[in-house]
Design a protein around this motif. Structure first.
Motif, PDB file in Angstrom:
ATOM      1  N   TYR A  90      -5.726 -39.168 -11.352  1.00 18.21           N
ATOM      2  CA  TYR A  90      -4.793 -38.105 -11.742  1.00 18.21           C
ATOM      3  C   TYR A  90      -4.325 -37.060 -10.659  1.00 18.21           C
ATOM      4  O   TYR A  90      -3.304 -36.624 -10.546  1.00 18.21           O
ATOM      5  N   VAL A  91      -5.471 -36.585 -10.058  1.00 13.47           N
ATOM      6  CA  VAL A  91      -5.053 -35.757  -8.925  1.00 13.47           C
ATOM      7  C   VAL A  91      -4.152 -36.606  -7.807  1.00 13.47           C
ATOM      8  O   VAL A  91      -3.381 -35.922  -7.329  1.00 13.47           O
ATOM      9  N   ASP A  92      -4.414 -37.672  -7.570  1.00 15.14           N
ATOM     10  CA  ASP A  92      -3.744 -38.349  -6.604  1.00 15.14           C
ATOM     11  C   ASP A  92      -2.318 -38.573  -7.178  1.00 15.14           C
ATOM     12  O   ASP A  92      -1.280 -38.450  -6.032  1.00 15.14           O
ATOM     13  N   HIS A  93      -1.892 -38.651  -8.236  1.00 19.56           N
ATOM     14  CA  HIS A  93      -0.608 -39.145  -8.743  1.00 19.56           C
ATOM     15  C   HIS A  93       0.144 -37.783  -9.162  1.00 19.56           C
ATOM     16  O   HIS A  93       1.305 -37.777  -9.245  1.00 19.56           O
ATOM     17  N   LYS A  94      -0.750 -37.129  -9.951  1.00 17.30           N
ATOM     18  CA  LYS A  94      -0.155 -35.871 -10.521  1.00 17.30           C
ATOM     19  C   LYS A  94      -0.465 -34.390 -10.176  1.00 17.30           C
ATOM     20  O   LYS A  94       0.325 -33.343 -10.394  1.00 17.30           O
ATOM     21  N   GLY A  95      -1.607 -34.265  -9.320  1.00 13.76           N
ATOM     22  CA  GLY A  95      -1.770 -32.936  -8.850  1.00 13.76           C
ATOM     23  C   GLY A  95      -2.658 -32.307  -9.920  1.00 13.76           C
ATOM     24  O   GLY A  95      -3.731 -32.959 -10.623  1.00 13.76           O
TER      25      GLY A  95
END
Length: 551
Positions: A397-402
């Protein structure tokens, strides 16, 4: 040492001038696996004495102050001799490969000293007498109240502290090296997922320690705490081998890319100035020290805290639940539950539900076995299992959405809730054998899940704050600040525990309310820092809330 499929891909990428090893998902994840397995072994040794704190008191005379002082010594050299700062400089100048091997060797030496300190061979030796008569006063350190020894401290605890100091230098050096290695192999790719996955696997070491350390200490019906430490030393030898294999893999990558870590720009004092002048860096560092100080020191006392608050009945010696077979079986079930939960994040839709179902069944079976064994150590061993399953989700999620800063705030809220539950709710179930264990399991799982928010969101944020060539120094500074808390709070917990329980000599009768309130206060401070970090990120456009993968 490589998986067969990885070797095939390795040959393919060696022959190609267009691609490198890290362009292969199989190979960069193989590199991650090597680093994660090494940290897995180091995490086991880090808490090898935690589940047998009561045995250390009954067989070696370590009260809570001695235990806490020894446990806090792990970070003493890192903090007060600034070894972690030097480790960061070594990492920036010498590269990941050299520093990985050095850290593995230092961990092994320190662990061996630690092992000898708790053996029967040390008791009554000339070294035992020397440590009894010396190191009771350390000029300078005693005056400011930070000495790693004190008058009346058991000699075995003193030598054990010396070994733990050396081990601590190695394990923290390994921590910044692994972080730098992951950045090297995953920058611009799934870095948060990689860091989260590495920590998820490494934290299975906590469960491994909690399950096997008591077993080795009581093997054959005779208590010998040195067997538990010897188990940890053997695993650190395996960790050193993992670093050796990584050395050759990483060198091959540099030959392909033309990178030469050992020939980077020389370190300059001004580099540290550039790091320390960043407000975002300081907020991340403060959040790190607050959050980790509420977790790692707690792990060292968690088993004893559960022993004091849960109602257990003695399992008959001839029972299946008292044998070593159930220990191995429970561990296998743990690996199945963790493996299927982790794999479900990457499986096709048709396999996702069966894997999740198997993970849930495995988790329930694991918890049931822990209850039937009537052991606080096996209850706490559930700590990393939920984290293993959700860390890939959070990292992806952090990789793709922040939203990294938001996740840090959420982790702080969960941290506060868990410590308050341990302080006030769990003791209310004293005498309720089933209810107390259920509350303990639920709280421990949530605490582990909150911990998974940190590697998935905090560590991948550091490269956004500093230049790539000094990232090793940046990680070292954060780890140094973190180590201040990891030195201080095991010691404080021990002192607060003894002060809150005057006259209590039975290690199973302590009242843990005050130490837990202190840890909850750290969570409150971390929550406030997280809010400030989010505001600063919005104003200065640091990019902490932005995804790591840029299309």
């Amino acid at each position: 040492m490589f998986p067969r499929g990885a070797l095939k891909v390795l040959n393919t990428y060696t022959m190609s001038s267009q691609t490198t090893l890290r362009d292969s998902a199989a190979l960069r994840w193989t590199a991650l696996l090597l680093l994660a397995l090494a940290m897995f072994c180091s995490y086991i040794f880090m808490d090898i004495l935690s589940p047998i704190k009561d045995l250390m008191q009954s067989t070696r005379g370590w009260d809570s102050t001695a235990f806490g002082t020894m446990q806090g010594s792990e970070t003493f050299l890192n903090v007060f001799v600034f070894f972690l700062i030097f480790a960061g400089i070594i990492l920036d100048k010498m590269g990941v490969r050299f520093t990985a091997l050095l850290s593995g060797a230092v961990m092994l030496v320190g662990a061996t000293v630690n092992w000898y300190a708790v053996t029967e061979g040390f008791a009554g030796s000339a070294l035992d007498i020397w440590f009894t008569n010396n190191l009771n006063y350390i000029p300078g350190f005693d005056e400011i109240g930070v000495s790693p020894f004190y008058e009346g401290m058991p000699s075995s605890a003193k030598l054990s502290a010396v070994g733990f100091m050396i081990f601590g230098c190695g394990v923290e050096m390994a921590g910044i090296t692994v972080s730098r290695g992951i950045v090297k192999w995953f920058k611009g790719r799934e870095m948060a997922l990689a860091m989260g996955s590495e920590m998820a696997l490494a934290r299975l070491g906590v469960a491994t320690c909690m399950i096997f350390s008591p077993m080795f200490a009581t093997l054959g019906g005779k208590v010998d705490v040195s067997r538990s430490v010897a188990f940890g030393v053997l695993l650190l030898l395996i960790a050193f081998i993992m670093f050796i294999v990584y050395f050759f893999m990483d060198r091959k990558l540099d030959l392909q890319t033309g990178e030469a870590e050992e020939k980077d720009e020389p370190f300059k004092i001004s580099d540290l100035g550039a790091i320390l002048s960043s407000g975002g860096f300081w907020l991340v560092a403060l959040l790190c020290v607050l959050y980790y100080s509420a977790i790692f020191p707690f792990q060292k006392y968690a088993v004893n805290m559960l022993q004091c608050n849960l109602t257990f009945t003695e399992v008959p010696e001839d029972s299946f639940w008292a044998g070593n077979t159930v220990t191995v079986l429970q561990y296998i079930i743990m690996l199945v539950a963790a493996g299927t939960a982790f794999a479900s994040n990457f499986a096709r839709r048709t396999l996702k539900f069966p894997l999740l179902l198997l993970a849930i069944v495995g988790l329930v079976a694991f918890c049931y076995m822990g209850y039937m064994r009537q052991s606080a150590a096996t209850v706490f061993s559930v700590f990393p299992l939920l984290a293993v399953g959700i860390t890939p989700i959070l990292g992806s999620y952090v990789d793709h959405k922040g939203k990294a800063a938001t996740m840090l705030i959420l982790g702080s809220i969960l941290l506060i809730a868990c410590h308050l539950t341990f302080a006030f709710v769990l003791p209310a179930f004293k005498g309720n054998a089933v209810g107390g264990v259920i509350v303990a399991y639920a709280t421990i799982l949530v605490l582990g899940a909150s911990f998974s928010l940190v590697p998935a969101s905090l560590w991948p944020s550091v490269p956004k704050l500093v230049d790539a060539k000094i990232i090793g120094s940046a990680y070292a500074l954060i780890f140094w600040i973190q180590n201040i808390g990891l030195w201080l709070f095991p010691l404080l917990i021990g002192k607060v525990l003894d002060a809150s329980n005057p006259g209590v000599t039975d290690p199973l009768q302590y009242d843990y309310t005050n130490p837990l309130l202190m840890l909850a206060a750290l969570g409150v401070a971390a929550f406030i820092i997280g809010l400030i970090l989010k505001v600063v990120d919005r104003k200065k456009h640091i990019g902490l809330e932005l995804p790591n993968i840029v299309d």
